[in-house]
Scaffold this motif. Structure first.
Motif, PDB file in Angstrom:
ATOM      1  N   PRO A   1      72.235  46.217  47.782  1.00  0.00           N
ATOM      2  CA  PRO A   1      71.157  46.368  46.802  1.00  0.00           C
ATOM      3  C   PRO A   1      71.329  45.383  45.653  1.00  0.00           C
ATOM      4  O   PRO A   1      72.398  44.810  45.457  1.00  0.00           O
ATOM      5  N   PHE A   2      70.263  45.213  44.898  1.00  0.00           N
ATOM      6  CA  PHE A   2      70.308  44.299  43.756  1.00  0.00           C
ATOM      7  C   PHE A   2      71.062  44.956  42.611  1.00  0.00           C
ATOM      8  O   PHE A   2      70.643  46.002  42.104  1.00  0.00           O
ATOM      9  N   HIS A   3      72.189  44.361  42.238  1.00  0.00           N
ATOM     10  CA  HIS A   3      73.007  44.929  41.183  1.00  0.00           C
ATOM     11  C   HIS A   3      73.151  43.947  40.045  1.00  0.00           C
ATOM     12  O   HIS A   3      73.254  42.741  40.274  1.00  0.00           O
ATOM     13  N   ILE A   4      73.151  44.485  38.822  1.00  0.00           N
ATOM     14  CA  ILE A   4      73.475  43.659  37.666  1.00  0.00           C
ATOM     15  C   ILE A   4      74.890  44.007  37.266  1.00  0.00           C
ATOM     16  O   ILE A   4      75.226  45.177  37.044  1.00  0.00           O
ATOM     17  N   ASN A   5      75.734  42.983  37.215  1.00  0.00           N
ATOM     18  CA  ASN A   5      77.157  43.211  37.001  1.00  0.00           C
ATOM     19  C   ASN A   5      77.444  43.358  35.509  1.00  0.00           C
ATOM     20  O   ASN A   5      77.989  42.467  34.877  1.00  0.00           O
ATOM     21  N   ALA A   6      77.031  44.477  34.931  1.00  0.00           N
ATOM     22  CA  ALA A   6      77.290  44.703  33.503  1.00  0.00           C
ATOM     23  C   ALA A   6      77.372  46.201  33.266  1.00  0.00           C
ATOM     24  O   ALA A   6      76.899  46.998  34.071  1.00  0.00           O
ATOM     25  N   ASP A   7      77.997  46.587  32.129  1.00  0.00           N
ATOM     26  CA  ASP A   7      78.187  48.004  31.845  1.00  0.00           C
ATOM     27  C   ASP A   7      76.879  48.724  31.565  1.00  0.00           C
ATOM     28  O   ASP A   7      76.665  49.850  32.005  1.00  0.00           O
ATOM     29  N   TRP A   8      75.978  48.032  30.809  1.00  0.00           N
ATOM     30  CA  TRP A   8      74.745  48.703  30.406  1.00  0.00           C
ATOM     31  C   TRP A   8      73.811  48.944  31.583  1.00  0.00           C
ATOM     32  O   TRP A   8      72.851  49.688  31.478  1.00  0.00           O
ATOM     33  N   ALA A   9      74.061  48.305  32.736  1.00  0.00           N
ATOM     34  CA  ALA A   9      73.122  48.379  33.847  1.00  0.00           C
ATOM     35  C   ALA A   9      73.521  49.409  34.881  1.00  0.00           C
ATOM     36  O   ALA A   9      73.030  49.393  35.997  1.00  0.00           O
ATOM     37  N   ALA A  10      74.414  50.330  34.510  1.00  0.00           N
ATOM     38  CA  ALA A  10      74.940  51.277  35.498  1.00  0.00           C
ATOM     39  C   ALA A  10      73.836  52.147  36.091  1.00  0.00           C
ATOM     40  O   ALA A  10      73.783  52.369  37.294  1.00  0.00           O
ATOM     41  N   SER A  11      72.930  52.619  35.211  1.00  0.00           N
ATOM     42  CA  SER A  11      71.874  53.501  35.724  1.00  0.00           C
ATOM     43  C   SER A  11      70.894  52.712  36.599  1.00  0.00           C
ATOM     44  O   SER A  11      70.413  53.202  37.615  1.00  0.00           O
ATOM     45  N   PHE A  12      70.629  51.461  36.189  1.00  0.00           N
ATOM     46  CA  PHE A  12      69.768  50.602  37.004  1.00  0.00           C
ATOM     47  C   PHE A  12      70.365  50.400  38.397  1.00  0.00           C
ATOM     48  O   PHE A  12      69.679  50.539  39.412  1.00  0.00           O
ATOM     49  N   ASN A  13      71.682  50.143  38.435  1.00  0.00           N
ATOM     50  CA  ASN A  13      72.348  49.972  39.725  1.00  0.00           C
ATOM     51  C   ASN A  13      72.252  51.247  40.553  1.00  0.00           C
ATOM     52  O   ASN A  13      72.066  51.196  41.774  1.00  0.00           O
ATOM     53  N   GLY A  14      72.352  52.382  39.858  1.00  0.00           N
ATOM     54  CA  GLY A  14      72.251  53.655  40.571  1.00  0.00           C
ATOM     55  C   GLY A  14      70.903  53.832  41.222  1.00  0.00           C
ATOM     56  O   GLY A  14      70.787  54.291  42.364  1.00  0.00           O
ATOM     57  N   ILE A  15      69.841  53.428  40.498  1.00  0.00           N
ATOM     58  CA  ILE A  15      68.491  53.527  41.066  1.00  0.00           C
ATOM     59  C   ILE A  15      68.364  52.618  42.279  1.00  0.00           C
ATOM     60  O   ILE A  15      67.815  52.987  43.314  1.00  0.00           O
ATOM     61  N   MET A  16      68.912  51.404  42.157  1.00  0.00           N
ATOM     62  CA  MET A  16      68.842  50.453  43.272  1.00  0.00           C
ATOM     63  C   MET A  16      69.575  50.991  44.494  1.00  0.00           C
ATOM     64  O   MET A  16      69.163  50.757  45.628  1.00  0.00           O
ATOM     65  N   ASP A  17      70.670  51.745  44.246  1.00  0.00           N
ATOM     66  CA  ASP A  17      71.431  52.291  45.366  1.00  0.00           C
ATOM     67  C   ASP A  17      70.648  53.354  46.127  1.00  0.00           C
ATOM     68  O   ASP A  17      70.968  53.660  47.278  1.00  0.00           O
ATOM     69  N   CYS A  18      69.630  53.955  45.469  1.00  0.00           N
ATOM     70  CA  CYS A  18      68.864  55.004  46.145  1.00  0.00           C
ATOM     71  C   CYS A  18      68.053  54.449  47.312  1.00  0.00           C
ATOM     72  O   CYS A  18      67.753  55.170  48.256  1.00  0.00           O
ATOM     73  N   ILE A  19      67.684  53.178  47.222  1.00  0.00           N
ATOM     74  CA  ILE A  19      66.925  52.582  48.333  1.00  0.00           C
ATOM     75  C   ILE A  19      67.895  52.336  49.480  1.00  0.00           C
ATOM     76  O   ILE A  19      68.965  51.756  49.278  1.00  0.00           O
ATOM     77  N   PRO A  20      67.572  52.803  50.696  1.00  0.00           N
ATOM     78  CA  PRO A  20      68.519  52.644  51.797  1.00  0.00           C
ATOM     79  C   PRO A  20      68.810  51.174  52.089  1.00  0.00           C
ATOM     80  O   PRO A  20      67.971  50.297  51.875  1.00  0.00           O
ATOM     81  N   THR A  21      70.022  50.942  52.571  1.00  0.00           N
ATOM     82  CA  THR A  21      70.462  49.553  52.739  1.00  0.00           C
ATOM     83  C   THR A  21      69.632  48.808  53.776  1.00  0.00           C
ATOM     84  O   THR A  21      69.366  47.625  53.619  1.00  0.00           O
ATOM     85  N   TRP A  22      69.211  49.524  54.837  1.00  0.00           N
ATOM     86  CA  TRP A  22      68.422  48.821  55.855  1.00  0.00           C
ATOM     87  C   TRP A  22      67.072  48.400  55.283  1.00  0.00           C
ATOM     88  O   TRP A  22      66.519  47.373  55.646  1.00  0.00           O
ATOM     89  N   ALA A  23      66.538  49.182  54.310  1.00  0.00           N
ATOM     90  CA  ALA A  23      65.285  48.782  53.675  1.00  0.00           C
ATOM     91  C   ALA A  23      65.484  47.515  52.853  1.00  0.00           C
ATOM     92  O   ALA A  23      64.626  46.627  52.826  1.00  0.00           O
ATOM     93  N   TRP A  24      66.651  47.429  52.181  1.00  0.00           N
ATOM     94  CA  TRP A  24      66.962  46.198  51.443  1.00  0.00           C
ATOM     95  C   TRP A  24      66.978  45.007  52.384  1.00  0.00           C
ATOM     96  O   TRP A  24      66.376  43.968  52.115  1.00  0.00           O
ATOM     97  N   PHE A  25      67.686  45.204  53.521  1.00  0.00           N
ATOM     98  CA  PHE A  25      67.819  44.079  54.464  1.00  0.00           C
ATOM     99  C   PHE A  25      66.453  43.630  54.966  1.00  0.00           C
ATOM    100  O   PHE A  25      66.099  42.454  54.877  1.00  0.00           O
ATOM    101  N   PHE A  26      65.649  44.582  55.452  1.00  0.00           N
ATOM    102  CA  PHE A  26      64.364  44.184  56.026  1.00  0.00           C
ATOM    103  C   PHE A  26      63.416  43.670  54.944  1.00  0.00           C
ATOM    104  O   PHE A  26      62.610  42.778  55.196  1.00  0.00           O
ATOM    105  N   GLY A  27      63.532  44.228  53.738  1.00  0.00           N
ATOM    106  CA  GLY A  27      62.702  43.718  52.643  1.00  0.00           C
ATOM    107  C   GLY A  27      62.985  42.259  52.364  1.00  0.00           C
ATOM    108  O   GLY A  27      62.064  41.434  52.271  1.00  0.00           O
ATOM    109  N   LYS A  28      64.270  41.929  52.270  1.00  0.00           N
ATOM    110  CA  LYS A  28      64.640  40.532  52.012  1.00  0.00           C
ATOM    111  C   LYS A  28      64.186  39.639  53.144  1.00  0.00           C
ATOM    112  O   LYS A  28      63.628  38.548  52.920  1.00  0.00           O
TER     113      LYS A  28
END
Lengths: 358, 174
Positions: free
Chosen positions: A282-309
């Motif tokens: 998933p799309f992650h921002i490597n910073a402390d303030w973006a933890a919740s954003f990363n969490g939301i991105m993790d909710c999308i299944p990985t295969w959806a990320w792959f096929f989306g890209k």
């Protein structure tokens, strides 16, 4: 939540529970995986043909297929049934054995790549330690089939088409390989699992923005040329060579070439997505303030990320295809040997320096 | 060397411009007409040559004198003008139109007949739905049954200004 690796584990454990014998379970699983890949291959081809026709139509201000099913969704299924029912015409004065073998080589070349592709977390057939190398090698096997088809058809158009395809693939394979090698410098591994794990925090295109971006663009151009599509469709230039190397093929033999062409487009996009855009990460921002954003991105299944890209990259390739006019053969070779090749070599050096410094 | 790099950047810029144009076309409204669904909602443009007609006024009168110039000018004998000889009250013999036969099946819609007509008695309508079940139905009689020629003194209500333009064109050609 919607991950498929739990499901696969459940199949494995329940098979073990029901049968108990390890080697029987493995055998059943091999068959199951083979069937899954075959059906994925066929379904992807149908989807890609529909998507291609729709997008092509939209670029030309048309609507595309609208009659078969809602929004013409079943058009490619109808086409598939039609092509399966068509007669395979036997042509005299061809090299019968090679003529019949060629479409299989082409389709095997593109199908075997599916084994190493990683469609999601834990969703892959084989995990090679040289996965990237294997994919490059096996996906360029298709040109052997194209050359054989052109030669065996005993027709000047097919021969010219096949020779052009050969020249094109041999040239563009170089810069495609070098641009992937550029990314291997930063990942430090040819194993696709390692490459994808290395992008958990930031995709490689963000980890080394300048050299990775150059390599990405070069890989997209070279990969596009390898699929014999878009502005690089010289091997089947309709106005010059009727249909190029598959002029003499009919029925499902032609269907194999057609299928392999579309799936090669998918494979090129999949390799680009895996190496540059983080595969199923998933799309992650490597910073402390973006933890919740990363969490939301993790909710999308990985295969959806792959096929989306992958489908985003396929859209890019279709966009390019319906924008630019076909190159002449000398322009094609000039683009590779005078522009892409030197840039990718310099870029390789740049990436090495980049990795040393940062 | 600098020229080489410059060229690469300008070429990339040009390619991006091309991609921008195709993207504009991609999001533009589509031009496809979904014909049987939008039937009757959209007419072809006014000057579309769909079908040849003789305009009749409300008294069932047309302007055709039966001179046959359209028949002579038709390249593939699509028009057949059948006339009758009649004697008027003051003892003159006069040629009047009996049947104006028009074979839609062999018409190429070239428009020569409407161009040469001295009375501007025939014109085109944009009706494009010509499908019939047998070929014989394509041969049509254009003058309505019982119609007669419009007298010269009566002002022509059906004559649109558009036809005057066509008339001018004819004069220039003559």
């Amino acid at each position: 939540m919607l991950e498929l690796d739990k499901f696969i584990e459940w199949i494995h454990s329940s098979l073990l529970y029901l049968i108990g014998l390890d080697w029987v379970v493995s055998l059943i699983e091999y068959v199951l995986i083979g069937v899954a890949f075959l059906s994925l291959y066929a379904v992807l081809a149908l989807i890609l043909i529909y998507v291609e026709r729709k997008i092509c139509a939209f670029f030309q201000c048309r609507l595309g297929p609208t009659r078969v099913g809602p929004w013409g969704l079943f058009q490619s299924i109808a086409d598939m049934v039609k092509i399966l029912l068509k007669e395979i015409i036997r042509i005299d004065k061809t090299d019968q054995l090679i003529f019949k073998v060629a479409p299989f080589i082409v389709i095997i070349g593109s199908f075997c790549t599916f084994g190493a592709l990683q469609f999601g977390r834990g969703l892959h057939g084989v995990d090679f330690n040289v996965g990237l190398f294997y994919m490059l090698a096996i996906s360029s096997l298709g040109v052997v089939g194209i050359l054989l088809a052109g030669w065996a058809s005993n027709n000047k158009y097919t021969l010219i088409g096949a020779m052009r395809s050969g020249a094109q693939l041999v040239s563009y394979e170089l810069s495609a390989g070098i641009s992937l090698l550029t990314m291997v410098i930063i990942s430090g591994s040819l194993n696709l699992t390692d490459i994808i794990e290395g992008q958990a925090n930031a995709w490689y295109i963000f980890q080394a923005p300048l050299p990775a971006l150059i390599a990405f663009v070069i890989y997209l151009i070279a990969g596009h040329a390898e699929t014999n599509r878009g502005p690089f469709d010289l091997p089947e230039a309709e106005s010059e060579l009727t249909a190029g190397y598959h002029t003499e093929y009919s029925g499902i033999q032609f269907g194999f070439f057609y299928l392999a062409e579309y799936l090669n487009m998918f494979i090129i996009a999949a390799i680009a997505a895996t190496v540059f855009l983080g595969g199923w990460q998933p799309f992650h921002i490597n910073a402390d303030w973006a933890a919740s954003f990363n969490g939301i991105m993790d909710c999308i299944p990985t295969w959806a990320w792959f096929f989306g890209k992958v489908f985003a990259l396929i859209f890019l390739s279709l966009w390019v295809r319906w924008t630019f006019p076909r190159l002449r053969i000398d322009q094609l070779l000039k683009l590779e040997w005078k522009i892409l090749m030197p840039i990718s070599l310099v870029n390789l050096l740049l990436m090495a320096v980049w990795v040393l410094i940062f | 060397m600098i020229k080489y790099i410059k060229e690469i950047f300008s070429d990339i810029w040009n390619l991006l411009l091309g991609m921008k144009i195709t993207m504009i076309n991609f999001i533009r409204p589509k031009v496809t007409e979904q014909y049987p669904e939008n039937r009757g909602k959209k007419q072809p443009f006014e000057r579309f040559r769909g079908e040849l007609v003789i305009p009749h006024n409300e008294n069932n009168e047309h302007k055709c004198t039966g001179c046959g110039i359209c028949m002579i000018n038709c390249p593939n004998h699509t028009i057949n003008v059948i006339t009758n000889q009649i004697t008027t009250e003051d003892g003159k013999t006069k040629k009047v139109l009996d049947k104006y036969m028009y074979d839609l099946g062999s018409c190429t819609f070239c428009g020569l007949c409407t161009q040469v007509c001295p009375q501007k008695a025939i014109s085109w309508t944009p009706n494009f739905e010509h499908a019939v079940f047998t070929r014989s139905k394509l041969v049509k009689q254009l003058n309505h049954p019982g119609s007669k020629m419009e007298e010269k003194k009566v002002a022509a209500p059906a004559a649109a200004p558009k036809k005057e333009g066509e008339g001018n064109e004819t004069n220039v050609q003559q």
